[in-house]
Motif scaffolding. Sequence first.
Motif, PDB file in Angstrom:
ATOM      1  N   LEU A 174      42.203  -1.627  23.602  1.00 12.34           N
ATOM      2  CA  LEU A 174      43.500  -2.219  23.266  1.00 12.34           C
ATOM      3  C   LEU A 174      43.569  -3.708  23.586  1.00 12.34           C
ATOM      4  N   GLU A 175      42.444  -4.271  24.052  1.00 14.34           N
ATOM      5  CA  GLU A 175      42.364  -5.695  24.372  1.00 14.34           C
ATOM      6  C   GLU A 175      43.415  -6.102  25.398  1.00 14.34           C
ATOM      7  N   LEU A 176      43.572  -5.246  26.422  1.00 12.53           N
ATOM      8  CA  LEU A 176      44.471  -5.577  27.518  1.00 12.53           C
ATOM      9  C   LEU A 176      43.699  -6.379  28.565  1.00 12.53           C
ATOM     10  N   GLY A 177      44.399  -7.028  29.446  1.00 16.59           N
ATOM     11  CA  GLY A 177      43.749  -7.803  30.487  1.00 16.59           C
ATOM     12  C   GLY A 177      43.208  -9.118  29.956  1.00 16.59           C
ATOM     13  N   GLN A 178      42.408  -9.778  30.781  1.00 17.85           N
ATOM     14  CA  GLN A 178      41.841 -11.080  30.412  1.00 17.85           C
ATOM     15  C   GLN A 178      40.352 -11.115  30.736  1.00 17.85           C
ATOM     16  N   TRP A 179      39.600 -11.690  29.804  1.00 11.01           N
ATOM     17  CA  TRP A 179      38.169 -11.882  30.038  1.00 11.01           C
ATOM     18  C   TRP A 179      37.969 -13.137  30.871  1.00 11.01           C
ATOM     19  N   GLN A 180      37.139 -13.026  31.909  1.00 11.26           N
ATOM     20  CA  GLN A 180      36.811 -14.177  32.735  1.00 11.26           C
ATOM     21  C   GLN A 180      35.300 -14.365  32.752  1.00 11.26           C
ATOM     22  N   GLN A 181      34.876 -15.645  32.703  1.00 11.41           N
ATOM     23  CA  GLN A 181      33.456 -15.921  32.688  1.00 11.41           C
ATOM     24  C   GLN A 181      32.885 -15.893  34.097  1.00 11.41           C
ATOM     25  N   GLY A 182      31.720 -15.312  34.210  1.00 10.91           N
ATOM     26  CA  GLY A 182      31.016 -15.293  35.477  1.00 10.91           C
ATOM     27  C   GLY A 182      29.833 -16.239  35.445  1.00 10.91           C
ATOM     28  N   ASP A 183      28.721 -15.846  36.039  1.00  7.08           N
ATOM     29  CA  ASP A 183      27.539 -16.692  36.115  1.00  7.08           C
ATOM     30  C   ASP A 183      26.762 -16.660  34.802  1.00  7.08           C
ATOM     31  N   VAL A 184      25.974 -17.713  34.596  1.00  7.17           N
ATOM     32  CA  VAL A 184      25.022 -17.728  33.490  1.00  7.17           C
ATOM     33  C   VAL A 184      23.692 -17.208  34.027  1.00  7.17           C
ATOM     34  N   VAL A 185      23.142 -16.208  33.358  1.00  7.44           N
ATOM     35  CA  VAL A 185      21.860 -15.646  33.775  1.00  7.44           C
ATOM     36  C   VAL A 185      20.855 -15.834  32.638  1.00  7.44           C
ATOM     37  N   THR A 186      19.602 -15.940  33.016  1.00 10.24           N
ATOM     38  CA  THR A 186      18.548 -16.137  32.022  1.00 10.24           C
ATOM     39  C   THR A 186      17.778 -14.834  31.841  1.00 10.24           C
ATOM     40  N   VAL A 187      17.706 -14.394  30.608  1.00 13.81           N
ATOM     41  CA  VAL A 187      16.979 -13.173  30.261  1.00 13.81           C
ATOM     42  C   VAL A 187      16.015 -13.530  29.140  1.00 13.81           C
ATOM     43  N   ASP A 188      14.694 -13.329  29.401  1.00 13.31           N
ATOM     44  CA  ASP A 188      13.666 -13.700  28.418  1.00 13.31           C
ATOM     45  C   ASP A 188      13.820 -15.158  27.991  1.00 13.31           C
ATOM     46  N   GLU A 189      14.075 -16.011  29.020  1.00 15.10           N
ATOM     47  CA  GLU A 189      14.206 -17.465  28.841  1.00 15.10           C
ATOM     48  C   GLU A 189      15.394 -17.863  27.982  1.00 15.10           C
ATOM     49  N   LEU A 190      16.313 -16.931  27.730  1.00 12.88           N
ATOM     50  CA  LEU A 190      17.520 -17.252  26.983  1.00 12.88           C
ATOM     51  C   LEU A 190      18.727 -17.132  27.907  1.00 12.88           C
ATOM     52  N   TYR A 199      22.413 -16.213  29.153  1.00 17.49           N
ATOM     53  CA  TYR A 199      23.492 -15.258  28.867  1.00 17.49           C
ATOM     54  C   TYR A 199      24.633 -15.485  29.861  1.00 17.49           C
ATOM     55  N   LEU A 200      25.837 -15.273  29.378  1.00 16.60           N
ATOM     56  CA  LEU A 200      27.026 -15.434  30.210  1.00 16.60           C
ATOM     57  C   LEU A 200      27.554 -14.054  30.590  1.00 16.60           C
ATOM     58  N   GLU A 201      27.724 -13.836  31.893  1.00 15.98           N
ATOM     59  CA  GLU A 201      28.313 -12.579  32.340  1.00 15.98           C
ATOM     60  C   GLU A 201      29.833 -12.666  32.203  1.00 15.98           C
ATOM     61  N   MET A 202      30.415 -11.740  31.448  1.00 17.11           N
ATOM     62  CA  MET A 202      31.858 -11.713  31.206  1.00 17.11           C
ATOM     63  C   MET A 202      32.461 -10.490  31.886  1.00 17.11           C
ATOM     64  N   GLN A 203      33.628 -10.685  32.517  1.00 12.45           N
ATOM     65  CA  GLN A 203      34.323  -9.593  33.203  1.00 12.45           C
ATOM     66  C   GLN A 203      35.736  -9.466  32.641  1.00 12.45           C
ATOM     67  N   LEU A 204      36.117  -8.229  32.292  1.00 12.87           N
ATOM     68  CA  LEU A 204      37.481  -7.961  31.846  1.00 12.87           C
ATOM     69  C   LEU A 204      38.307  -7.570  33.075  1.00 12.87           C
ATOM     70  N   ILE A 205      39.319  -8.377  33.387  1.00 12.69           N
ATOM     71  CA  ILE A 205      40.148  -8.177  34.576  1.00 12.69           C
ATOM     72  C   ILE A 205      41.504  -7.618  34.143  1.00 12.69           C
ATOM     73  N   TYR A 206      41.891  -6.489  34.740  1.00 14.38           N
ATOM     74  CA  TYR A 206      43.217  -5.918  34.484  1.00 14.38           C
ATOM     75  C   TYR A 206      43.831  -5.512  35.812  1.00 14.38           C
ATOM     76  N   ALA A 207      45.018  -6.022  36.077  1.00 12.75           N
ATOM     77  CA  ALA A 207      45.749  -5.716  37.324  1.00 12.75           C
ATOM     78  C   ALA A 207      44.878  -6.005  38.545  1.00 12.75           C
ATOM     79  N   GLY A 208      44.121  -7.102  38.471  1.00 10.60           N
ATOM     80  CA  GLY A 208      43.310  -7.527  39.607  1.00 10.60           C
ATOM     81  C   GLY A 208      42.006  -6.782  39.770  1.00 10.60           C
ATOM     82  N   ARG A 209      41.657  -5.927  38.805  1.00  7.18           N
ATOM     83  CA  ARG A 209      40.442  -5.132  38.936  1.00  7.18           C
ATOM     84  C   ARG A 209      39.502  -5.419  37.769  1.00  7.18           C
ATOM     85  N   VAL A 210      38.199  -5.484  38.059  1.00 10.19           N
ATOM     86  CA  VAL A 210      37.192  -5.606  37.003  1.00 10.19           C
ATOM     87  C   VAL A 210      37.022  -4.234  36.362  1.00 10.19           C
TER      88      VAL A 210
END
Length: 781
Positions: A587-603, A605-616
């Motif tokens: 339902l696309e509730l909550g908000q996406w927040q960006q976390g750390d950038v990680v490298t996978v196979d030299e590319l 990637y951005l870790e994204m967390q969906l936060i709702y009511a203070g919980r991931v």
Amino acid sequence: MTSLPIDPLKKRFLDHLSQSDLIVEADTGSGKSTRLPIWAAEQGRVLVVEPRRIACTSLAQFLAQQKGEQVGKNIGYSIKLENRCDENTQIVFATPGVALRWLSETGLADFTTIIVDEFHERRWDTDLLVALLKQRQSHRVVLTSATIEGEKLAKYVGAERLYAEGRNFDVAIAHRATDSRQLPDSRNLEQRIKQEVTALLDMEGDILVFLPGRKEIAQCQSMLSALDGVIVAPLHASVSDAQRDVALNVQTSKKVVLATNVAETSLTIPNISTVIDSGLERRTEQRNGKTTLSLKHISKASAKQRAGRAGRVMDGICVRLYGEHAALSEVTPPEMHREALTEAMLAAASCGVSLEALSFVDPLPEKSLQQAKSILLGMDAITANGLATEHGRRIYPLPIDALYADLVTRMPSKALQEAMVDLTAVLATPAALYRYSSNEEQLELLAQEEPFGCDAQLAIRLLRGEQLAGVNVDKDVLLEAQRLSAQMREAFELPQLEVASRYNRQQLIENIARLHPELVFVRRERRQEALANGEMEVMFGRNSRVKPSNQVALVLDTHSLPGRGVKQTLNLATFVMPTDLALIETLELGQWQQGDVVTVDELPYLEMQLIYAGRVVVTKREAALGEFALKPILEAVKANQYLPGFAKLRHQQIEHWKLYVALGLAEGAPQDLDVSFDSWFSEQLTMLELSEPSELELFSDSDFEFPGIPYWEYEDFAESYPFELSLGELNLDVEYISAKKLVYVVYRDGLRKTDPKRWELPKWAGWRVQYKKASRIVDVK
């Protein structure tokens, strides 16, 4: 016809009624609820607004019986789910909700006089009805009560005051308290009630006991059940017709009526000679922005009303279980000051008036007005100027709360609408439909028959006639809920309950959540017994069947109680539909927040967390694009993997430039610089279209010059305003607060025990200097 104390008032009443609105004040038991409608009918059709359904039906039946005719002919009533009147009925008793609905539909054009009885109770619907009638000036309005602020009300309405003195029977008052100032107390209440009842059994007549709620009535009923030859009759808003008949009619044996404040007004219970008043009631109040149901002391006005029940048909006695000088408030606060105004605002809007534009006896709380407006605008039930939309006019006449009406009308399919109608019918019925068995084997069977632990699923199945293990269904409540379901099914042209359509539970959950996402709650990570939606926290009720594995639930109904502390409120989730975490992402509730950038196979990637009511609730990786793709390069430079020393040098140059500007040394430069090394260097990388750290091998420091302080000034400025100092065995960081001309020299490391001296530091002419070490701050002199 028996003479009543109010009878001498008839001529004055009719004379004034033909010319103005009236305030009629009369002692309880004086006959105002039965005489005034008969008198007013001489000048046209009368609508009598009674605060409770029991009063409507009982008064109509009593007056019809007095005239020797059937209810519904000349005297009738209209309440939720039951109508015993037509356009020819001269006197109609109705609840405030029915009266407001008729006002929105016809303007009450068929009535000449509107009598609002027991106005002192200050219900929101009677307050609103009077405010609307006051603005319209289309009817003669009579407001009555035994305990009312007559002068204040007469000024508000612009009415004449009439007062009838005297009563037929005297009531002696006795107090049971160790101190004359002792307040009403709920402790050991059932034992104290039994003690008083036992002591008063030899007195003539029956006994009426006022208790705060159904819980206390049940406890006292159990305690008194052992008394021989005594009929114990409960009386509250949810009693069955049979129970009401026992309570309101003379019995062959001694009778003890256990009642809430439903028996305070309008009702005459025959043969009552004794009242036992606990001095307690349950009423709503606003606590920390929430409407809670609290156990409260009654007001002096209510105490007077309760005592008056003992002198309706004979001399009586009222035993008060509190002190004679207990500090009770004069009157009960108005409901509009104690509850949310959503229903009142929608009712006013459907009657063609903004609630904010109406004048009330007591001005409405601004915060409650704004909360109600926000909710109804979100439903598209009212316009910006507070009038009802087409959707608002559609949901208002439904005999249910605005939230449930909104859900019923907006379900996308007939099957889901049927399910929502049946669910709402249970939610809108005041009493509990079922109670769980104490038999563990039966409860285990229930877990197999209804494996979701879903209150809604269980309620719908029971309403549709299924029999399930482990639940004891209240047949009277079931019948009332089924009648409400049938009424709404007919209004929405849905199949009858007997042929109800099958529905998908998960689809029902998703559509409720999509329409009202504020109903979606997620478990707290550390306190799994608690749920939150970002605005409020609720605890699972004692009878919750939600499984520990269910992390998300729709909370369709709550029960709020005062918690510990002045402002704390304990919110219990009393009606729950469990589901899973995927619903929040779906339902696309909550908000996406960006976390750390990680490298996978030299590319990157951005870790994204969906936060709702203070919980991931969801974590996922996305290919780093745009500014996020630059983050690995930026981190590599700051870690000195590329361009060693470059990041520290440019950071100092940027901070020096910001201080240079703040000191007014850069003419024409903006004063609110918000530049940092990260933002500046990211901009450089973007302009060069770099995407991988290895590409930096083609560049040197000189390719990324910061255009700050002119190079011929920079060395001297940096020497005057260093960011680091080394004083032998004391290493310091330096912070500049230019707006206050303040310098902090901050301990970083070193063996020196003594504080720095002023002569050891740069001149910093005109600046105040302070030394910071841990929490200690001292001036450097």
